[in-house]
Design a protein around this motif. Structure first.
Motif, PDB file in Angstrom:
ATOM      1  N   GLY A  95      -6.111   7.280   4.127  1.00  0.00           N
ATOM      2  CA  GLY A  95      -6.667   8.410   4.869  1.00  0.00           C
ATOM      3  C   GLY A  95      -6.593   8.194   6.370  1.00  0.00           C
ATOM      4  O   GLY A  95      -6.204   9.095   7.117  1.00  0.00           O
ATOM      5  N   TYR A  96      -6.952   6.989   6.793  1.00  0.00           N
ATOM      6  CA  TYR A  96      -6.912   6.694   8.224  1.00  0.00           C
ATOM      7  C   TYR A  96      -5.486   6.721   8.751  1.00  0.00           C
ATOM      8  O   TYR A  96      -5.211   7.286   9.813  1.00  0.00           O
ATOM      9  N   TRP A  97      -4.582   6.131   7.981  1.00  0.00           N
ATOM     10  CA  TRP A  97      -3.173   6.102   8.407  1.00  0.00           C
ATOM     11  C   TRP A  97      -2.576   7.503   8.422  1.00  0.00           C
ATOM     12  O   TRP A  97      -1.940   7.908   9.394  1.00  0.00           O
ATOM     13  N   THR A  98      -2.784   8.269   7.336  1.00  0.00           N
ATOM     14  CA  THR A  98      -2.230   9.625   7.269  1.00  0.00           C
ATOM     15  C   THR A  98      -2.825  10.512   8.352  1.00  0.00           C
ATOM     16  O   THR A  98      -2.114  11.277   9.017  1.00  0.00           O
ATOM     17  N   GLY A  99      -4.153  10.424   8.536  1.00  0.00           N
ATOM     18  CA  GLY A  99      -4.796  11.213   9.583  1.00  0.00           C
ATOM     19  C   GLY A  99      -4.258  10.872  10.957  1.00  0.00           C
ATOM     20  O   GLY A  99      -4.065  11.758  11.802  1.00  0.00           O
ATOM     21  N   SER A 100      -3.998   9.599  11.181  1.00  0.00           N
ATOM     22  CA  SER A 100      -3.455   9.177  12.474  1.00  0.00           C
ATOM     23  C   SER A 100      -2.032   9.699  12.671  1.00  0.00           C
ATOM     24  O   SER A 100      -1.655  10.091  13.774  1.00  0.00           O
ATOM     25  N   CYS A 101      -1.246   9.708  11.593  1.00  0.00           N
ATOM     26  CA  CYS A 101       0.109  10.280  11.674  1.00  0.00           C
ATOM     27  C   CYS A 101       0.035  11.767  12.033  1.00  0.00           C
ATOM     28  O   CYS A 101       0.789  12.253  12.888  1.00  0.00           O
ATOM     29  N   ILE A 102      -0.872  12.490  11.379  1.00  0.00           N
ATOM     30  CA  ILE A 102      -1.024  13.924  11.657  1.00  0.00           C
ATOM     31  C   ILE A 102      -1.508  14.127  13.089  1.00  0.00           C
ATOM     32  O   ILE A 102      -1.079  15.060  13.785  1.00  0.00           O
ATOM     33  N   GLY A 103      -2.395  13.244  13.551  1.00  0.00           N
ATOM     34  CA  GLY A 103      -2.841  13.322  14.943  1.00  0.00           C
ATOM     35  C   GLY A 103      -1.683  13.158  15.917  1.00  0.00           C
ATOM     36  O   GLY A 103      -1.610  13.840  16.947  1.00  0.00           O
TER      37      GLY A 103
END
Length: 477
Positions: A95-103
């Motif tokens: 979640g943290y990695w995917t959210g950071s990618c989307i950010g």
């Protein structure tokens, strides 16, 4: 591979710059309009008290865990695993990695929409030209980071200083242009704005406050590179204090120079529109240049964080082991490649989005809520057990308050996010579990416990409902 004692070590100033650089990105430049739509100065004050207080407790949780669990690197992921097991830890990392990618995608969208004010070919940041230029930028940064983390962190420190200057100038100019009578008119909501209850006004600001506070954990994520372990907690608190002060001033001062209705109607980046109204067109150009520097710097910081989180999970075999490998420059190359491939795919997907920036901002925030909740819950679990508190009962009582508030705050954020974005996040969580299956098969380990099965089934059901909502038009993006 093991780094030499002097290699890849970051000073307190560099770690603090990582926190500030991670937090000061695109979000701060959009605050006037976002808050102008949602509420007036009174609601904004309450919203910042809630958000600032809640995120301060999160900063204290990160500080406490950095000091009490120095063996856990890449904190956001490691704390969730230590507290709740392998699969929740994996979901936190995912979640943290995917959210950071989307950010990171939101940064490219805002860069191109900013340029679109001067060069129409970029539109709102999701035209074909904008996507092509953003794609070139993604891979230029990619190959620069492959040359070494320490070099990239040094560039981030310089960029962080450079991007704070325009924000400070914006604050100073608006402070001198302050009109007390206009601020009083706007204070309770202003004229020509829809009448909403105070709770709804505050709730409408919550996702954007999560977005602008993302990065508070930047020093924790990079804890293994700190010269002194104690610097991690200090850098977190220092970075939080600096950025919170800037964000509150950027939000509140526009209410004293423009009617709320005009602020709410401003083009993003709204800081540029506000300054233009005060000093003329050069103000819009000045802020736009500051935004470009700021967002590119934040993109660099978040590219480092994305790769580090994925790499940490690979090193502990909770992601496929290939992501834990490093190149000759001590850079987690495989993790960086996957990160930027995902960013590239999301950038291409913005072509079909009606409001790509808002979608990416909100989805980034929601994807980080579960990891933040698990960190806060682990901090509370540590306090309740008394683990590491044998010689400091006074600190235990203090930390019980901070961790308890952090847990309540993150639960409130999950509620405030709403069902739409929770279902969209499930669409990413459920299929992402394929990486967990891969890693467990590599280890010849049991895939799920009984509790893990419950979590996984809930994620699959959420993903199915979300996909059905998208297909039927019930959920729009």
């Amino acid at each position: 591979m093991t780094a030499t004692p002097t290699a890849q070590k970051l000073s307190l100033f560099a770690l603090t710059a990582m926190v500030v650089g991670s937090m000061v990105g695109s979000g701060i430049f959009s605050l006037p309009r976002t808050f102008g739509i949602a509420t007036g100065p009174f609601g904004a004050i309450l919203a910042w008290c809630i958000a600032g207080g809640g995120m301060y407790t999160m900063a204290r949780v990160f500080q406490t865990l950095a000091e009490r669990k120095p063996d856990l690197d890449a904190g956001v992921y490691a704390y969730a695993k230590a507290g709740f097991g392998d699969y929740p830890g994996f979901l936190s990392a995912l979640g943290y990695w995917t959210g950071s990618c989307i950010g990171n995608v939101s940064y490219w969208v805002l860069i191109k929409s900013t340029l679109g004010a001067f060069f129409p070919v970029f539109g709102d940041g999701n035209t074909v030209t904008a996507i092509i230029v953003a794609s070139i930028g993604i891979w230029l940064f990619h190959f620069m980071i492959l040359r070494g983390v320490q070099q990239a962190a040094a560039i981030n420190t310089i960029v962080t200083i450079a991007k704070i200057v325009p924000i400070l100038i914006f604050i100073v100019i608006l402070a001198f242009a302050f009109k007390a009578d206009l601020f009083r008119t706007n204070f309770w909501g202003g004229e020509g704005m829809p009448d909403k209850g105070l709770f709804d006004q505050i709730r409408a600001t919550m996702l954007v406050t999560v977005f602008v506070f993302l990065g508070i954990e930047g020093a924790s994520v990079y804890s293994r590179y700190a010269k002194e372990r104690s610097h991690v907690g200090i850098a977190t608190i220092m970075g939080f204090a600096v950025v919170t002060s800037l964000m509150v001033l950027v939000t509140m001062l526009p209410y004293a120079v423009l009617p709320r209705a005009e602020i709410a109607d401003a083009r993003q980046p709204s800081m540029a529109t506000v300054l233009e109204a005060v000093v003329g067109h050069w103000g819009a150009v000045f802020v736009s240049i500051g935004l470009l520097v700021s967002v590119l710097g934040a993109y660099l910081a978040w590219s480092l964080i994305c790769a580090e989180v994925l790499s940490a999970a690979g090193r502990t075999r909770d992601m496929p082991r290939v992501f834990g490998t490093e190149n000759a420059n001590k850079v987690p190359a495989a993790a960086l490649w996957l990160t930027n491939i995902v960013v590239q795919l999301f950038v291409i997907s913005t072509y079909w989005s009606r409001d790509a920036f808002a979608l990416m901002l909100n989805l980034t925030s929601v994807m980080n809520l579960i990891p933040f909740f698990l960190v806060a819950a682990y901090g509370l679990l540590l306090v309740k057990r008394g683990e590491t508190y044998e010689k400091s009962p006074g600190a235990r009582r203090r930390d019980l308050i901070f961790t308890g508030i952090a847990v309540v705050y993150t639960l409130f954020l999950i509620y405030a996010a709403g069902m739409k974005y929770l279902l969209l996040s499930a669409i990413l969580y459920a299929p992402g579990t394929v990486l967990y299956f891969w890693a467990r098969l590599q280890q010849k380990a049991r895939i799920f416990t009984s509790i893990d099965w419950v979590i996984f089934i809930a994620a699959v059901i959420g993903a199915a409902v979300g996909i059905h909502g998208l297909a039927t038009g019930y959920i729009t993006i």
